[in-house]
Design a protein around this motif. Structure first.
Motif, short mmCIF file in Angstrom:
data_model
loop_
_atom_site.label_atom_id
_atom_site.label_comp_id
_atom_site.label_asym_id
_atom_site.label_seq_id
_atom_site.Cartn_x
_atom_site.Cartn_y
_atom_site.Cartn_z
N TYR A 22 0.84 -1.20 0.00
CA TYR A 22 0.00 0.00 0.00
C TYR A 22 0.87 1.24 0.00
CZ TYR A 22 0.83 0.38 5.09
OH TYR A 22 1.40 0.51 6.34
N GLU A 23 0.26 2.35 -0.36
CA GLU A 23 0.96 3.63 -0.42
C GLU A 23 0.77 4.38 0.89
OE1 GLU A 23 1.15 7.00 -3.83
OE2 GLU A 23 -0.76 6.84 -2.79
N THR A 24 1.85 5.01 1.38
CA THR A 24 1.75 5.79 2.61
C THR A 24 2.79 6.90 2.56
OG1 THR A 24 1.68 5.66 5.03
CG2 THR A 24 3.36 4.35 3.93
N VAL A 25 2.80 7.73 3.61
CA VAL A 25 3.75 8.83 3.73
C VAL A 25 4.51 8.66 5.03
CG1 VAL A 25 4.03 11.33 3.90
CG2 VAL A 25 2.29 10.38 2.39
N VAL A 26 5.85 8.81 4.99
CA VAL A 26 6.67 8.68 6.19
C VAL A 26 7.53 9.92 6.35
CG1 VAL A 26 6.75 6.16 6.09
CG2 VAL A 26 8.50 7.49 4.90
N SER A 27 7.95 10.16 7.60
CA SER A 27 8.88 11.25 7.90
C SER A 27 10.30 10.71 7.87
CB SER A 27 8.56 11.85 9.26
OG SER A 27 7.27 12.43 9.26
N HIS A 38 9.30 -3.56 4.56
CA HIS A 38 10.15 -2.94 3.55
C HIS A 38 9.46 -1.72 2.96
CE1 HIS A 38 11.72 -7.01 3.90
NE2 HIS A 38 12.81 -6.64 3.25
N TYR A 39 10.30 -0.77 2.50
CA TYR A 39 9.79 0.43 1.87
C TYR A 39 10.40 0.59 0.48
CZ TYR A 39 7.79 2.26 6.22
OH TYR A 39 7.04 2.44 7.34
N VAL A 40 9.54 0.98 -0.48
CA VAL A 40 10.02 1.43 -1.79
C VAL A 40 9.94 2.95 -1.76
CG1 VAL A 40 9.66 1.38 -4.28
CG2 VAL A 40 9.19 -0.66 -2.92
N ALA A 41 11.11 3.59 -1.65
CA ALA A 41 11.15 5.04 -1.48
C ALA A 41 11.54 5.71 -2.80
CB ALA A 41 12.16 5.39 -0.38
N GLN A 42 11.60 7.04 -2.76
CA GLN A 42 12.00 7.79 -3.94
C GLN A 42 13.38 7.31 -4.39
OE1 GLN A 42 10.02 9.79 -5.45
NE2 GLN A 42 8.42 10.03 -3.90
N SER A 100 8.47 8.83 -9.98
CA SER A 100 7.79 9.18 -8.73
C SER A 100 7.12 7.96 -8.11
CB SER A 100 6.74 10.26 -8.98
OG SER A 100 7.34 11.44 -9.46
N VAL A 101 7.21 7.88 -6.80
CA VAL A 101 6.53 6.80 -6.09
C VAL A 101 5.09 7.23 -5.88
CG1 VAL A 101 6.44 5.44 -3.98
CG2 VAL A 101 8.65 6.08 -4.96
N VAL A 110 5.94 6.74 -0.07
CA VAL A 110 6.59 5.44 -0.22
C VAL A 110 5.53 4.37 -0.46
CG1 VAL A 110 8.55 6.04 1.25
CG2 VAL A 110 6.54 4.94 2.26
N LEU A 111 6.00 3.22 -0.97
CA LEU A 111 5.18 2.02 -1.02
C LEU A 111 5.67 1.09 0.08
CD1 LEU A 111 5.11 1.31 -4.88
CD2 LEU A 111 3.47 2.63 -3.51
N LYS A 112 4.74 0.56 0.87
CA LYS A 112 5.12 -0.29 2.00
C LYS A 112 4.79 -1.75 1.68
CE LYS A 112 5.07 -0.35 7.05
NZ LYS A 112 4.82 -1.75 7.29
N LEU A 113 5.80 -2.61 1.83
CA LEU A 113 5.65 -4.04 1.61
C LEU A 113 6.11 -4.74 2.89
CD1 LEU A 113 6.83 -2.64 -1.18
CD2 LEU A 113 6.84 -4.97 -2.01
#
Length: 934
Positions: free
Chosen positions: A742-747, A770-774, A785-786, A764-767
């Motif tokens: 799913y897609e989310t926003v992290v600091s 794990h994170y798929v970041a920029q 772009s993510v 980011v995409l969260k798995l």
């Protein structure tokens, strides 16, 4: 048999003739009664004209899907037939294409197909391939493009659980409880695992994961006890979302996996909504309030309580009748404010505001319960408005005006014969001139369904024996009827019959499609015709407010954004580089298979459409815009309408319990039939931190620019995988292959950040963990772009493959520093196209004035496989089918009769027959019986 509108006209003419005869005899019949339904004023002319215009220009369309059974396992096939109708339930002539979607429990569309509509019906099937789908709750949704004009409440949807097969799951007994420990809520989940043959899963090493929504909040390795038991404990102090708790138990190699919804008995947050009858409360007038109590999970809950005034004096008690819905009558005082408080145990104590009463106004009150033949109508408050234009009561249904009555100076209470209206939802509206003042929905039921009778040629059948069924259909008057039907025969030892009619054609087209929101157990409203059931149905109508397709909509105008599609069309817009439409230019389309060259003209708004195309699953169309002199349109863009799936509201994701959790005898029997103990192994396989991902052999993606090297990724999907998925865009594919993404926003924590305590936010995409970041989502080796929505707009038809890397051996050098917790693991997704395109510039061989478009494949109905046993092929392979027979295109002849034949399985004793259908005149019918029935 005449249509309902014609029958209604006949009844009204008979009533008028009788009334006139009576007037001639008595000499003193009232003029208002003689003109009942015939009053003609300028306002009525306007209203009738606007309704006629709306009905002709914006006709209602509805859809119902009959599916072969109520729940499915992975590797099953879902068979369905769609009935697409007009407002009067006759087959539609409006749309030629239907969309059918499967939506998973994270409200993402994971499978979407389109079907050509012919004579108002179509049929198809969806293979529930375990490579495509996963264990979980799904929503089956169907709609036409035209129906999008009316909102998703008009769509057909049905929830079901898609479970693991008995070979892949255990039987689970689970119980959850909350305990207060040091001021915090401690969750204890006691689980007992059994094999489908009911033997205990003893001393087995398993992994348990506890999720709150998509967030993993606990992970542990546990060994089951001698009786298959285990306990999971978690402090929920920091867990805010407690309504979406899910416990996952799996073996080390994931050969067995079960998902257990965790329901905790905690204090419930209730939303209590009040809706005044007719729209208003009026001070000093006894008024009726409908109300509905729903939990934070969106489900109705039975409640008791009372209404209090501002001095804390109890005014009246309230109690819901069915599914949290009820009504209460009281007289609000001028200037007074009222609140409701609930006394039901286990509910958060709070006050609910009652809508403020108007100092003056009109009331429209209707009794649709006491008398089965007429509506008792009462209009009050007219005198408070002084001199005004004439007041009238109008009755509309299906966008048509059926009844008018001018309100006399006296006797403002009167009865309306229910024969004035067709079966279904009717709106009664109080008008002042052409201004709607109050409206109340009622349900009219003439019990005018088709009568369907099924007879078998024997009173009992043996294994693999031929069955002959005869179906006879008559209308309400007993006259044989020609009908278009679908028929499913299932093993009642494995499939639960819909005896209440929650998912039958009448419940769907007459009730659910006409109302807003989720209607729980709608079949109960038609279970019988006693006072309590009629009251429950009337309370449901009371909570619906104004009709979305009635007088107010007709007077305001009903805008449309979506057109009715034919079965094989491509439409779009020609625009310049700033997306401003370019009008009146030629547009060309061509394809190799099938051979095609055609031309059309964009209209004054730049829109174009190609109709009558020949469908083909592998066809790609080349579309080009040119100038009128046939020169290149350099500044032009071809924007093809992809018609993406609609956003799915979260209310469609209510939790369903898998078949294997706290199973009943029906589920246990089905599991036992399919279980092979030899299959149950526990061989260690390569692991992954991603949720429910199966790892296959290494694949090499042609042209890949994966920075870790050719073939060096944890997961790789080639063109064959992309085709097999049945998805249309990259996001759908990733959701299918990486459940839980799913897609989310992290600091982000930046050590050299000059501004302390300032944390940049990153998409980011969260798995899992794990994170798929920029920078770690790449197209042909170039970072993009993510964004979930970018991936939704990238089709998979031109891809060579997708690679996912998350192991430390690939990503050890990159670690994302988060504000809380300090570090998480990185994952990378590489997308490779067949044609390598550099980002940031337009390739020399690709122009904006062209587009290559591959439309969504069109599905056609397939023949259901039904074995034909003879002495020669009566082999020893067990036959434990749950769906014994499916026939979507069963049509009765002029005598109202049809026949079907099929063979029984190895369990021939307990079959159910489910028949749904309609006649050309829009008469609906269903039958759910136990076979044999001789």
């Amino acid at each position: 048999m005449p249509k309902p509108e014609l029958r209604s006209l006949i009844y009204r003419l008979i009533f008028l003739v009788i009334t006139m005869v009576f007037a001639g005899i008595s000499g003193r019949a009232e003029v208002a009664i003689v003109q009942q339904g015939q009053t003609v004023t300028d306002s009525l002319k306007l209203i009738r004209s606007r309704l006629d215009t709306m009905r002709k220009r914006v006709p209602i369309e509805k859809v119902y899907l009959h599916i072969d059974k109520s729940h499915y396992n992975l590797s099953d096939t879902l068979w369905f037939k769609a009935y697409v109708t007009n407002a009067d339930n006759s087959p539609t002539k409006q749309s030629g294409l239907l969309y059918v979607e499967l939506i998973d429990d994270s409200t993402d569309v994971v499978r979407r197909v389109s079907l050509p509509i012919k004579f108002g019906t179509c049929d198809g099937n969806i293979s529930l391939n375990p490579k495509v789908f996963h264990d979980g709750a799904y929503t089956l949704r169907a709609y036409t493009n035209w129906m999008r004009n009316f909102g998703d409440d008009q769509f057909f949807d049905q929830r079901f659980y898609l479970g693991s097969s008995p070979q892949k799951a255990w039987l689970v007994n689970a119980k959850a409880a909350l305990t207060k420990v040091d001021g915090s809520d401690r969750l204890d989940v006691d689980v007992k695992l059994n094999n489908p043959d009911r033997s205990a899963v003893t001393l087995r090493d398993v992994k348990v994961k506890l999720y709150s929504g998509n967030k993993l909040i606990l992970e542990d390795d546990i060994r089951t006890g001698i009786n298959g038991s285990l306990r999971v404990t978690k402090d929920l102090k920091k867990v805010t979302d407690r309504k979406n708790l899910m416990l996952q138990v799996l073996t080390r190699n994931k050969s067995k996996l079960v998902q257990i919804p965790v329901f905790v008995d905690s204090v419930k947050q209730i939303d209590l909504q009040f809706m005044p009858e007719g729209g208003n409360l009026v001070a000093g007038q006894t008024s009726v309030l409908g109300f509905k109590a729903i939990t934070d999970a969106g489900k109705g809950i039975q409640v008791n309580g009372a209404i209090y005034d501002s001095k804390n004096i109890k005014v009246t008690d309230i109690a819901s009748l069915y599914r949290g819905i009820g009504e209460v009558s009281f007289t609000p005082l001028p200037g007074e404010r009222y609140v409701a408080r609930l006394s039901t145990p286990g509910i958060v104590a709070k006050e609910y505001q009652i809508p403020a009463a108007m100092p003056a106004g009109t009331l429209l009150q209707i009794d649709n319960v006491t008398d089965t033949d007429s509506l008792k109508v009462s209009v009050r408050g007219i005198e408070n408005n002084g001199l005004a234009p004439s007041y009238t009561v109008l009755g509309t249904a299906r966008g048509r005006l059926y009844f008018t009555r001018q309100i006399p100076a006296v006797n403002r209470s009167f009865a309306i014969s229910k024969r004035e209206f067709p079966t279904g939802v009717t709106a009664i509206t109080l008008m002042r001139g052409n201004i709607p003042l109050n409206e109340r929905l009622v349900f009219i039921d003439h019990q005018d369904r088709l009568n369907i009778r099924v007879t078998s040629d024997k009173i009992a059948y043996g294994k693999r024996e031929l069955v002959n069924l005869e179906i006879a259909v008559t209308d309400q008057a007993g006259v044989p009827a020609q009908a278009d039907l679908s028929l499913a025969v299932t093993d009642l030892g494995q499939v639960r019959a819909d005896t209440l009619g929650n998912n039958n054609i009448a419940t769907s087209l007459l009730l659910k499609s006409q109302l807003k929101g989720d209607i729980e157990t709608p079949g109960q409203y038609f279970a019988n015709n006693n006072v309590k059931t009629r009251r429950a149905l009337d309370n449901l109508m009371l909570t619906q407010g104004w009709s979305a397709y009635g007088i107010r909509a007709a007077l305001r105008g009903f805008p449309t954004r979506y057109r009715a599609e034919g079965p094989y069309e491509i439409e779009g817009t020609i625009a310049d580089q700033y997306y401003k439409p370019i009008p009146n230019v030629p547009v060309f389309i061509s394809s190799k298979i099938p051979p095609l060259i055609a031309k059309t003209m964009a209209d004054s708004t730049g829109k174009f459409i190609f109709k009558g195309l020949v469908p083909n699953d592998t066809t790609s169309y080349f579309i080009q815009a040119r100038r009128n002199n046939n020169k290149e349109l350099r500044e032009g863009r071809v924007l093809v309408n992809n018609n993406w799936p609609l956003v799915v509201p979260n209310t469609k994701a209510n939790v369903l319990v898998p078949w294997y959790v706290n199973s009943d005898e029906l589920s246990l029997r089905q599991a036992k039939l399919s279980y092979t103990p030899a299959f149950d192994d526990d061989v260690e396989a390569e692991g992954t931190l991603l949720r429910n991902v199966n790892i296959g052999a290494k694949k090499f993606i042609k042209g890949s620019r994966n920075p870790f090297g050719e073939g060096r990724s944890d997961l790789a999907y080639d063109e064959a995988d992309l085709r097999e998925s049945g998805t249309t865009n990259i996001w759908q594919f990733l959701k299918q292959k990486l459940p839980g993404i799913y897609e989310t926003v992290v600091s982000i924590f930046v050590p050299e950040n000059p501004i302390p305590y300032q944390y940049p936010r990153m998409n980011v995409l969260k798995l899992g963990q794990h994170y798929v970041a920029q920078g770690d989502l790449a197209l042909n080796g170039v970072a993009i772009s993510v964004s979930k929505y970018m991936l939704m707009n990238m089709t998979i038809q031109d891809l060579a493959g997708i690679e996912v890397s998350y192991s430390k051996k690939y990503t050890n050098s990159t670690t994302l520093h988060l504000r809380r917790p300090p570090t998480y693991n990185i994952a990378r997704i590489d997308i490779t196209t067949k044609v390598q395109i550099e980002l940031g510039r337009r390739p020399d061989n690709i122009k904006y004035s062209v587009a290559i478009f591959r439309p969504m494949p069109v599905m056609y109905g397939q023949q259901f496989y039904s074995p034909k046993y003879t002495s020669k092929n009566n082999d020893a392979i067990p036959d434990y089918r749950s769906t014994i027979f499916w026939e979507p295109n069963l049509r009765t002849n002029f005598n109202g009769r049809a026949k079907v034949s099929f063979y029984t399985s190895d369990l021939p004793q307990n079959y159910g027959v489910n028949i749904q259908g309609l006649s050309a005149e829009g008469e609906l019918g269903s039958a759910v019986i136990k076979m044999p029935n001789k």
